[in-house]
Structures are given as C-alpha cells and as structure tokens.
Design an enzyme around this catalytic site. Structure first.
Site, mmCIF file in Angstrom:
data_model
loop_
_atom_site.group_PDB
_atom_site.id
_atom_site.type_symbol
_atom_site.label_atom_id
_atom_site.label_comp_id
_atom_site.label_asym_id
_atom_site.label_seq_id
_atom_site.Cartn_x
_atom_site.Cartn_y
_atom_site.Cartn_z
ATOM 1 N N ARG A 23 13.217 24.046 15.099
ATOM 2 C CA ARG A 23 12.058 24.658 14.432
ATOM 3 C C ARG A 23 12.461 25.794 13.494
ATOM 4 O O ARG A 23 11.732 26.764 13.329
ATOM 5 C CB ARG A 23 11.046 25.199 15.454
ATOM 6 C CG ARG A 23 10.233 24.151 16.168
ATOM 7 C CD ARG A 23 9.057 23.708 15.311
ATOM 8 N NE ARG A 23 8.238 22.730 16.003
ATOM 9 C CZ ARG A 23 7.123 23.029 16.666
ATOM 10 N NH1 ARG A 23 6.703 24.267 16.726
ATOM 11 N NH2 ARG A 23 6.450 22.076 17.253
ATOM 12 N N ARG A 27 6.781 29.195 11.219
ATOM 13 C CA ARG A 27 5.915 30.361 11.056
ATOM 14 C C ARG A 27 6.581 31.719 11.205
ATOM 15 O O ARG A 27 5.993 32.730 10.848
ATOM 16 C CB ARG A 27 4.738 30.255 12.024
ATOM 17 C CG ARG A 27 3.764 29.171 11.611
ATOM 18 C CD ARG A 27 2.715 28.936 12.664
ATOM 19 N NE ARG A 27 3.327 28.404 13.859
ATOM 20 C CZ ARG A 27 2.673 27.789 14.834
ATOM 21 N NH1 ARG A 27 1.365 27.672 14.772
ATOM 22 N NH2 ARG A 27 3.308 27.317 15.884
ATOM 23 N N ARG A 36 2.449 27.814 3.246
ATOM 24 C CA ARG A 36 1.442 27.152 4.070
ATOM 25 C C ARG A 36 0.040 27.630 3.684
ATOM 26 O O ARG A 36 -0.894 26.832 3.576
ATOM 27 C CB ARG A 36 1.712 27.442 5.545
ATOM 28 C CG ARG A 36 0.880 26.606 6.510
ATOM 29 C CD ARG A 36 1.206 27.066 7.928
ATOM 30 N NE ARG A 36 0.579 26.282 8.961
ATOM 31 C CZ ARG A 36 -0.719 26.313 9.241
ATOM 32 N NH1 ARG A 36 -1.528 27.065 8.529
ATOM 33 N NH2 ARG A 36 -1.187 25.574 10.232
ATOM 34 N N ASP A 73 7.016 16.099 11.408
ATOM 35 C CA ASP A 73 6.589 16.243 12.794
ATOM 36 C C ASP A 73 6.760 14.922 13.523
ATOM 37 O O ASP A 73 6.713 13.859 12.895
ATOM 38 C CB ASP A 73 5.118 16.691 12.875
ATOM 39 C CG ASP A 73 4.798 17.252 14.247
ATOM 40 O OD1 ASP A 73 5.095 18.431 14.487
ATOM 41 O OD2 ASP A 73 4.300 16.492 15.101
ATOM 42 N N TYR A 147 1.254 11.777 23.593
ATOM 43 C CA TYR A 147 0.231 12.226 22.642
ATOM 44 C C TYR A 147 -0.697 11.069 22.253
ATOM 45 O O TYR A 147 -1.905 11.246 22.111
ATOM 46 C CB TYR A 147 0.881 12.817 21.385
ATOM 47 C CG TYR A 147 1.543 14.151 21.650
ATOM 48 C CD1 TYR A 147 0.810 15.331 21.619
ATOM 49 C CD2 TYR A 147 2.903 14.239 21.952
ATOM 50 C CE1 TYR A 147 1.401 16.558 21.879
ATOM 51 C CE2 TYR A 147 3.510 15.457 22.214
ATOM 52 C CZ TYR A 147 2.752 16.616 22.175
ATOM 53 O OH TYR A 147 3.341 17.820 22.446
HETATM 54 O O1 CP3 Z 1 12.774 21.785 13.780
HETATM 55 C C1 CP3 Z 1 12.255 21.847 12.644
HETATM 56 O O2 CP3 Z 1 12.240 22.891 11.966
HETATM 57 C C2 CP3 Z 1 11.723 20.565 12.017
HETATM 58 C C3 CP3 Z 1 10.321 20.358 12.024
HETATM 59 C C4 CP3 Z 1 9.609 20.026 13.325
HETATM 60 C C5 CP3 Z 1 8.261 20.381 13.555
HETATM 61 N N1 CP3 Z 1 7.857 19.811 14.728
HETATM 62 C C6 CP3 Z 1 7.444 21.189 12.667
HETATM 63 C C7 CP3 Z 1 6.194 21.761 13.163
HETATM 64 C C8 CP3 Z 1 10.029 19.274 14.427
HETATM 65 C C9 CP3 Z 1 11.405 18.690 14.741
HETATM 66 C C10 CP3 Z 1 8.915 19.136 15.308
HETATM 67 C C11 CP3 Z 1 8.952 18.379 16.566
HETATM 68 C C12 CP3 Z 1 7.778 18.343 17.434
HETATM 69 N N2 CP3 Z 1 6.451 18.328 17.080
HETATM 70 C C13 CP3 Z 1 7.858 18.212 18.836
HETATM 71 C C14 CP3 Z 1 9.141 18.076 19.626
HETATM 72 C C15 CP3 Z 1 9.857 19.368 19.792
HETATM 73 C C16 CP3 Z 1 9.103 20.368 20.614
HETATM 74 O O3 CP3 Z 1 8.744 21.409 20.042
HETATM 75 O O4 CP3 Z 1 8.931 20.139 21.817
HETATM 76 C C17 CP3 Z 1 6.536 18.177 19.333
HETATM 77 C C18 CP3 Z 1 6.127 18.061 20.782
HETATM 78 C C19 CP3 Z 1 5.659 18.237 18.211
HETATM 79 C C20 CP3 Z 1 4.173 18.176 18.213
HETATM 80 C C21 CP3 Z 1 3.553 19.369 17.637
HETATM 81 N N3 CP3 Z 1 3.665 19.756 16.317
HETATM 82 C C22 CP3 Z 1 2.738 20.320 18.289
HETATM 83 C C23 CP3 Z 1 2.383 20.272 19.762
HETATM 84 C C24 CP3 Z 1 2.357 21.250 17.325
HETATM 85 C C25 CP3 Z 1 1.352 22.358 17.483
HETATM 86 C C26 CP3 Z 1 1.885 23.506 18.244
HETATM 87 C C27 CP3 Z 1 2.388 24.549 17.292
HETATM 88 O O5 CP3 Z 1 3.531 25.026 17.465
HETATM 89 O O6 CP3 Z 1 1.598 24.909 16.397
HETATM 90 C C28 CP3 Z 1 2.995 20.922 16.100
HETATM 91 C C29 CP3 Z 1 2.887 21.649 14.812
HETATM 92 C C30 CP3 Z 1 4.159 21.984 14.100
HETATM 93 N N4 CP3 Z 1 5.218 21.142 13.916
HETATM 94 C C31 CP3 Z 1 4.435 23.217 13.439
HETATM 95 C C32 CP3 Z 1 5.714 23.074 12.839
HETATM 96 C C33 CP3 Z 1 6.435 24.069 11.974
HETATM 97 C C34 CP3 Z 1 3.518 24.404 13.332
HETATM 98 C C35 CP3 Z 1 2.674 24.145 12.137
HETATM 99 C C36 CP3 Z 1 1.934 25.328 11.620
HETATM 100 O O7 CP3 Z 1 0.924 25.692 12.261
HETATM 101 O O8 CP3 Z 1 2.304 25.827 10.550
#
Ligand code: CP3
Length: 342
Positions: A23, A27, A36, A73, A147
C-alpha cells in the site's frame, strides 16, 4: 536490467536488501490525497490510466523504492466478472449482487474493465527506471471470494466459510471462475510489462487446515502453474496473511517463487521453517512504523538480521496505515539501506 528486487525474487541473496511497502501508494501521501480529491474517488483513479500511473510512481519518486506496485485493487476482478463495485466512505467496498443471493452464472462479465489496468501497467513500465521492478498483483481466489459472496468485507468471513462447507460444488465453481479470470488478468499484466506479480490472500488466516488446503493452496498452486507455463521466469510472490504454521506447506505446495509473511510471524521461526533459499518478503509491523522512534529502528534491524541467510525483500507485514508520518518511512529506509548481510 530488472533490478535488485527482481533478482532477490529469483533467489539472489544481496548484501543490501531491496525494499518496497505494501500500500505504498495511498492516503498517507499528500500528493495522493490531492489527486484523489481532484478525481473524486478511488475507483475514478483506478480506471484513469494516467492518474493510476501517476499514483503508482508517486512513492517511487519520493522514496526511491526498489519496487513499484500497480495502483489498482483486488476487487477489480469481481467487477470484471460482472458485480457492481462501490467504495463507500468510511465503510469500505460494496459488491452486488452478492453471491449469497445470486447465482454466479447470473453475472455478465465485463472483461474490458481489465484493459484499462493493462494500459496503466504499460504506462508505468515506460516511465520507470530500469532498476525499479514493476509488480502486478491480484487477490487470491479465497480472499476475492469472501467479498463476492458477502458483498462486503466481514470480520471473520463466516458467510463464505459456511457456504464452502454447506455447498462445496457451488463454492468450487466460484473459486474456479475467479482463478480462471485471475490467470488471464495476471498474464495480461505481465504481457503489459509487470516483471513479477503478487497474490494477496488477506483472509487466508480464517480457514481451518483442510479448508486452507482446498481453498488457498490448491487454487494458488493452479495459478502459479498456469503462469509458469505462459510466462516462464516471472516470479510470483504469495502472501497468505494469517497463515501462521501453515506457511511452510503453502510455500512448498503452491510453488510460489517467494513468500510474503505478516507481522504476527516470528521472523526467526520463519527463517528456520521455510524451505532453504526461498526468498521471503516482510514483515515489520505497520503499527511500529506508525509509532516510530528507536523501537522502529531496532525492529527494522531485527527483521533484517533474522533473514540474513536467505534472499529477503524488506516490507511490512501488511499495508502501510493512512496516518503514518512520512518521516517514519524515511527513518525505516535509512536503516534498511545502511544494513549489509554479513
Ligand atoms: O499496495 C499498493 O500500493 C497497491 C494498491 C492496492 C490497493 N489495494 C489500493 C487501495 C492493493 C495491492 C490493494 C489490495 C487490497 N484491496 C486487498 C489485499 C491487501 C490487504 O490490504 O489486505 C484488499 C483486501 C483490498 C480491498 C479493499 N480496497 C478494501 C477493504 C478497501 C477499503 C479499506 C480502505 O483502506 O479504505 C480498499 C480501498 C483501497 N485500495 C485504497 C487503496 C489505496 C484506499 C482508497 C482510498 O480511500 O483512497
């Protein structure tokens, strides 16, 4: 020249450890928050290749990480399988119809959704320096299924675990459908320029051992084998978060090139228990990075020291938190970059 991260994933035990952070685009970076706000939302960023490319590059530019991870994602795969996808502020993702209520074959696939992602990969590869490894990724079938079935994240994935017990053939069909799309999706990312790929299995820790074999190890083994066939030499990193004592079996039986470990794993245990020479990625606690200070520095060194005898990619045990100070990331990097394998 594919760079030290790639070489490590291929088995080189380098004196200075390559580093990237899960990640790493997100943010905690002011430049991410600005873009964003400008684009309006997370999915708007993902489906805009120029924006997604820029966000992928932001942390690499700022910190000089050895890897760039595609900004996307894991839920793009359900979106391409035909569910609707939204990210609700403060609540996380929503998919519909959820597979608790609708049959898998009632969905109409929208594979074009993946084309935007391939375009992003190609743009990032063209913009990256030759020493920075470009990582593609997908969710593992089990985690993605949790999911798709529940329509949202859930604390212990109980709806999906119950469905898998109640109706194994129906659940197998869901896993098979996700696996097939995931193979094509990762293959498309590799064709577009990804040099290695990571399979995120965030919820593998909720499964009982026999279920872990069936829903984590078996589909991941299938994906690894299919990719090895189509793209020999492209490393696959498996990250079965929460797998605990099942990690050695996961590493042996899936055939992944490298294994990512979370912060609950004792690195000294992992160093002894995992197959000799297998590259390991991890596993600093993201909360220690948030906290910072001298505990952070000694914690980073402890992880580096534990894996001195095998190829090691320095990383966190899970994604970086959104309130992490930039200065703490800089402090982490200073320690990693000063360290040398004995
Ligand atoms: O690692 C990276 O920088 C690459 C991008 C990446 C994102 N999500 C961007 C993201 C990767 C590899 C993921 C994987 C992901 N997404 C997983 C597996 C890894 C983990 O964290 O367990 C899962 C379960 C998801 C599903 C997901 N995406 C959720 C549950 C959420 C909402 C929770 C949150 O943190 O807001 C997201 C959103 C998400 N994916 C964000 C980012 C940067 C936040 C988006 C934002 O609000 O700007």
């Amino acid at each position: 020249m594919p760079g030290p991260l790639f070489d490590t994933l291929c088995g080189a035990n380098l004196a200075q450890r390559p580093v990237w952070l899960m990640r790493q685009a997100g943010r905690y970076l002011p430049e991410y928050r600005a873009l964003r706000a400008d684009k309006g939302g997370f999915l708007e960023l993902v489906y805009d290749s120029a924006a997604a490319c820029e966000i992928t590059l932001q942390p690499v530019r700022r910190f000089g990480f050895d890897g760039a991870i595609l900004f996307s994602d894991i839920l793009i795969v359900p979106h391409a399988i035909g569910q609707t996808l939204e990210f609700l502020a403060g609540e996380g993702p929503r998919l519909s119809p959820r597979l608790l209520d609708a049959a898998l074959d009632s969905l109409s696939a929208v594979p074009q959704r993946l084309d935007t992602i391939y375009a992003t990969v190609a743009q990032v590869r063209a913009a990256l320096g030759p020493q920075t490894t470009l990582l593609g990724f997908a969710g593992s079938p089990w985690t993605v299924a949790t999911y798709m079935v529940a329509g949202e994240g859930s604390r212990d994935q109980h709806e999906t675990r119950e469905l898998a017990y109640r109706d194994p053939p129906a659940f197998q069909a869901i896993i098979d459908a996700i696996s097939a799309v995931t193979i094509d999706y990762l293959s498309g990312q590799i064709a577009a320029g990804a040099e290695a790929v990571q399979l995120f299995d965030s919820w593998s820790g909720s499964l009982a051992p026999r279920e872990f074999e069936r829903w984590v190890i078996a589909p991941n083994a299938r994906i690894v084998a299919a990719l090895a066939d189509r793209h020999p030499g492209v490393p696959v990193i498996g990250f079965p978060k929460g797998a605990g004592e099942k990690l050695p079996a996961y590493a042996r039986e899936t055939g992944v090139a490298a294994v990512g470990i979370d912060e609950t794993i004792d690195p000294l245990w992992a160093a002894a228990a995992l197959p000799e020479g297998l590259p390991v990625q991890g596993n600093l606690d993201p909360l220690l990075l948030l906290a910072g200070g001298s505990e952070l520095e000694s914690g980073v060194r402890a992880v580096l020291d534990a894996f001195a005898d095998r190829p090691h990619v320095f990383n966190l045990g899970h994604g970086i938190g959104q309130f992490t100070p930039i200065a703490h990331v800089e402090a982490l990097l200073e320690v990693v970059r000063a360290w040398r394998a004995p």
